[in-house]
Design a protein around this motif. Structure first.
Motif, PDB file in Angstrom:
ATOM      1  N   MET A   1       0.828  -1.091   0.221  1.00 20.09           N
ATOM      2  CA  MET A   1      -0.014   0.055  -0.111  1.00 20.09           C
ATOM      3  C   MET A   1       0.995   1.282  -0.002  1.00 20.09           C
ATOM      4  O   MET A   1       1.919   1.244   0.655  1.00 20.09           O
ATOM      5  N   THR A   2       0.466   2.074  -0.682  1.00 17.28           N
ATOM      6  CA  THR A   2       1.161   3.397  -0.870  1.00 17.28           C
ATOM      7  C   THR A   2       0.221   4.698  -0.241  1.00 17.28           C
ATOM      8  O   THR A   2      -0.808   4.722  -0.951  1.00 17.28           O
ATOM      9  N   ILE A   3       0.733   5.702   0.391  1.00 20.32           N
ATOM     10  CA  ILE A   3       0.141   6.727   1.011  1.00 20.32           C
ATOM     11  C   ILE A   3       0.818   7.870   0.410  1.00 20.32           C
ATOM     12  O   ILE A   3       2.030   8.049   0.360  1.00 20.32           O
ATOM     13  N   LYS A   4      -0.046   8.605  -0.298  1.00 18.64           N
ATOM     14  CA  LYS A   4       0.524   9.829  -0.874  1.00 18.64           C
ATOM     15  C   LYS A   4       0.363  10.903   0.041  1.00 18.64           C
ATOM     16  O   LYS A   4      -0.798  11.236   0.319  1.00 18.64           O
ATOM     17  N   THR A   5       1.284  11.763   0.137  1.00 13.31           N
ATOM     18  CA  THR A   5       1.095  13.057   1.223  1.00 13.31           C
ATOM     19  C   THR A   5       1.465  14.426   0.480  1.00 13.31           C
ATOM     20  O   THR A   5       2.336  14.382  -0.599  1.00 13.31           O
ATOM     21  N   GLN A   6       1.071  15.506   0.872  1.00 14.97           N
ATOM     22  CA  GLN A   6       1.320  16.858   0.297  1.00 14.97           C
ATOM     23  C   GLN A   6       1.966  17.483   1.745  1.00 14.97           C
ATOM     24  O   GLN A   6       1.271  17.992   2.794  1.00 14.97           O
ATOM     25  N   PRO A   7       3.261  17.633   1.652  1.00 15.54           N
ATOM     26  CA  PRO A   7       3.981  18.351   2.561  1.00 15.54           C
ATOM     27  C   PRO A   7       3.741  19.951   2.913  1.00 15.54           C
ATOM     28  O   PRO A   7       3.576  20.472   1.784  1.00 15.54           O
ATOM     29  N   LYS A   8       3.504  20.367   4.027  1.00 12.31           N
ATOM     30  CA  LYS A   8       3.748  21.805   4.238  1.00 12.31           C
ATOM     31  C   LYS A   8       4.456  22.091   5.585  1.00 12.31           C
ATOM     32  O   LYS A   8       4.421  21.506   6.477  1.00 12.31           O
ATOM     33  N   THR A   9       5.191  23.244   5.328  1.00 11.31           N
ATOM     34  CA  THR A   9       5.873  23.556   6.393  1.00 11.31           C
ATOM     35  C   THR A   9       5.522  24.813   7.290  1.00 11.31           C
ATOM     36  O   THR A   9       5.036  25.781   6.475  1.00 11.31           O
ATOM     37  N   ALA A  10       5.357  24.689   8.566  1.00 10.27           N
ATOM     38  CA  ALA A  10       4.725  25.933   9.148  1.00 10.27           C
ATOM     39  C   ALA A  10       5.383  25.972  10.584  1.00 10.27           C
ATOM     40  O   ALA A  10       5.850  24.995  11.090  1.00 10.27           O
ATOM     41  N   PHE A  11       5.969  27.240  11.071  1.00 12.35           N
ATOM     42  CA  PHE A  11       6.999  27.340  12.138  1.00 12.35           C
ATOM     43  C   PHE A  11       8.041  26.440  12.180  1.00 12.35           C
ATOM     44  O   PHE A  11       8.415  25.806  13.315  1.00 12.35           O
ATOM     45  N   GLY A  12       8.536  26.029  11.046  1.00 16.43           N
ATOM     46  CA  GLY A  12       9.653  24.995  10.956  1.00 16.43           C
ATOM     47  C   GLY A  12       9.698  23.833  11.098  1.00 16.43           C
ATOM     48  O   GLY A  12      10.549  22.919  10.974  1.00 16.43           O
ATOM     49  N   LYS A  13       8.347  23.279  11.054  1.00 13.37           N
ATOM     50  CA  LYS A  13       8.211  21.953  11.109  1.00 13.37           C
ATOM     51  C   LYS A  13       7.395  21.591   9.794  1.00 13.37           C
ATOM     52  O   LYS A  13       6.638  22.152   9.425  1.00 13.37           O
ATOM     53  N   THR A  14       7.643  20.504   9.461  1.00 13.58           N
ATOM     54  CA  THR A  14       7.096  19.855   8.155  1.00 13.58           C
ATOM     55  C   THR A  14       5.939  19.074   8.370  1.00 13.58           C
ATOM     56  O   THR A  14       6.531  17.776   9.250  1.00 13.58           O
ATOM     57  N   LEU A  15       4.769  18.980   7.976  1.00 11.21           N
ATOM     58  CA  LEU A  15       3.722  18.317   8.257  1.00 11.21           C
ATOM     59  C   LEU A  15       3.219  17.720   7.225  1.00 11.21           C
ATOM     60  O   LEU A  15       3.396  18.431   6.086  1.00 11.21           O
ATOM     61  N   HIS A  16       2.587  16.311   6.985  1.00 12.80           N
ATOM     62  CA  HIS A  16       2.172  15.868   5.731  1.00 12.80           C
ATOM     63  C   HIS A  16       0.776  15.720   5.877  1.00 12.80           C
ATOM     64  O   HIS A  16       0.434  14.948   6.727  1.00 12.80           O
ATOM     65  N   TYR A  17       0.020  15.986   5.077  1.00 10.15           N
ATOM     66  CA  TYR A  17      -1.337  16.013   4.792  1.00 10.15           C
ATOM     67  C   TYR A  17      -1.508  14.758   3.634  1.00 10.15           C
ATOM     68  O   TYR A  17      -1.358  14.903   2.800  1.00 10.15           O
ATOM     69  N   VAL A  18      -2.381  13.764   4.251  1.00  7.52           N
ATOM     70  CA  VAL A  18      -2.603  12.662   3.221  1.00  7.52           C
ATOM     71  C   VAL A  18      -3.594  13.050   2.247  1.00  7.52           C
ATOM     72  O   VAL A  18      -4.653  13.612   2.530  1.00  7.52           O
ATOM     73  N   THR A  19      -3.284  12.720   0.994  1.00 14.02           N
ATOM     74  CA  THR A  19      -4.244  13.357  -0.257  1.00 14.02           C
ATOM     75  C   THR A  19      -5.516  12.622  -0.495  1.00 14.02           C
ATOM     76  O   THR A  19      -6.302  13.057  -0.817  1.00 14.02           O
TER      77      THR A  19
END
Length: 64
Positions: A1-19
């Protein structure tokens, strides 16, 4: 299984939103968060799940 994410950086932290909405809902149910971080990604990889981060396009303005 593959999960695709869209990374976004805020306040120096990179968070990944699952698409994928279904995968995002399942991960939110498991983690209690809308995003996954590097620790979550490492745990998913341990379970045999591939996490693929999509590149972020950055617009650049050129002034002449």
């Amino acid at each position: 299984m593959t999960i695709k994410t869209q990374p976004k950086t805020a306040f120096g932290k990179t968070l990944h939103y699952v698409t994928d909405p279904a995968q995002a809902a399942a991960l939110t149910s498991l983690t209690g968060k809308k995003t996954i971080n590097d620790k979550d990604i490492a745990s998913l990889k341990t379970l045999g799940i591939t996490v693929q981060s999509q590149a972020v396009q950055v617009a650049t303005m050129v002034y002449a």
